[in-house]
Design an enzyme around this catalytic site. Sequence first.
Site, short mmCIF file in Angstrom:
data_model
loop_
_atom_site.label_atom_id
_atom_site.label_comp_id
_atom_site.label_asym_id
_atom_site.label_seq_id
_atom_site.Cartn_x
_atom_site.Cartn_y
_atom_site.Cartn_z
N ASP A 19 -14.30 3.98 1.79
CA ASP A 19 -13.90 4.76 0.63
C ASP A 19 -13.12 3.93 -0.39
OD1 ASP A 19 -11.66 4.46 2.25
OD2 ASP A 19 -11.64 6.54 2.89
N ASN B 138 -4.76 15.31 9.28
CA ASN B 138 -5.54 16.53 9.08
C ASN B 138 -6.95 16.41 9.65
OD1 ASN B 138 -6.75 14.81 7.32
ND2 ASN B 138 -6.34 16.00 5.48
N HIS C 53 -9.12 13.99 8.93
CA HIS C 53 -10.13 13.36 8.06
C HIS C 53 -10.58 12.01 8.63
CE1 HIS C 53 -7.13 11.18 5.11
NE2 HIS C 53 -7.34 10.46 6.20
N GLU D 136 -12.25 15.39 4.00
CA GLU D 136 -11.12 16.27 4.25
C GLU D 136 -11.57 17.57 4.93
OE1 GLU D 136 -8.56 14.69 3.90
OE2 GLU D 136 -8.05 14.03 1.89
P1 PGA Z 1 -3.36 5.52 8.64
O1 PGA Z 1 -4.47 6.41 7.95
O2 PGA Z 1 -4.10 4.47 9.41
O3 PGA Z 1 -2.57 4.94 7.51
O4 PGA Z 1 -2.58 6.42 9.53
C1 PGA Z 1 -5.58 6.78 8.67
C2 PGA Z 1 -6.50 7.60 7.81
O5 PGA Z 1 -6.00 8.30 6.92
O6 PGA Z 1 -7.71 7.54 8.03
#
Ligand code: PGA
Length: 251
Positions: free
Chosen positions: A67, A136, A138, A143
């Site tokens: 992304d 969450n 994702h 999302e």
């Molecule tokens: P993080 O994010 O590795 O910074 O916890 C993971 C994500 O949002 O996919």
Amino acid sequence: MHIEIVQNYEALSSKAASIVISQLILKPDSVLGLATGSTPEGLYQHLIKKYKEGLFTFKEAISFNLDEYLGLSAEHPNSYRYYMEEQLFKYIDIKTDNIHMPDGQATSSIEECLNYEDKIKKHGGIDLQILGIGRNGHIGFNEPDVDFKKGTHVVKLDAQTIEDNARFFDSLEEVPKEAISMGIKTIMSSKKIILLASGPAKAQILYDTIYGKITPKVPASVLQLHNDVTIICDEEAGALLINKQMEEKHV
Ligand code: PGA
């Protein structure tokens, strides 16, 4: 799903690196799906170290990132293109032409999504996809309430994601509200997937991802339907999985 609960973040990073390295040794021109965020940073450090020791090379590897924020240029210090350069690319021998990231500043983001999806297909799809997971649920920027059928598309970021990612920006207001993300369909078409989770904040969502209902409300739960997923987590992120496994043993 294959679940590996390791002691700590260091062990998680080293285990993930060994999977990526063996992928590149066995198939040097592998198509890698790469992730950003805090979780894969240790993995990238291990890859750099082993690359410098001469164990393997990225010379023929091809990469596609999950992304990119909409509106940020590749030079913006909070863009994922910049992150990848700083965390991995500038230390290894991957060819610039083989690096693919969605362009957050494309004139038409819809066209950019279609082109990105097309390029992945032209390379024969992703051999090994690395994923983190949001609190969450994702994966990429898919999302909650995601449409499982979508390929690469423009997404609106969830309030929790904006809050979680604000730590990288000067203020909450500066976090972009939209991004381009590979879709669930793109991710699920990968031949092999590894999902990394570290720390207590990921314990509940990891449990729901593995043992909960498959639902767009928990985007990562769709991974239950993929036939080659390895989840690597540390003991903190895996705390509820350990409890569940102990309960099962005592039934
Ligand atoms: P993080 O994010 O590795 O910074 O916890 C993971 C994500 O949002 O996919």
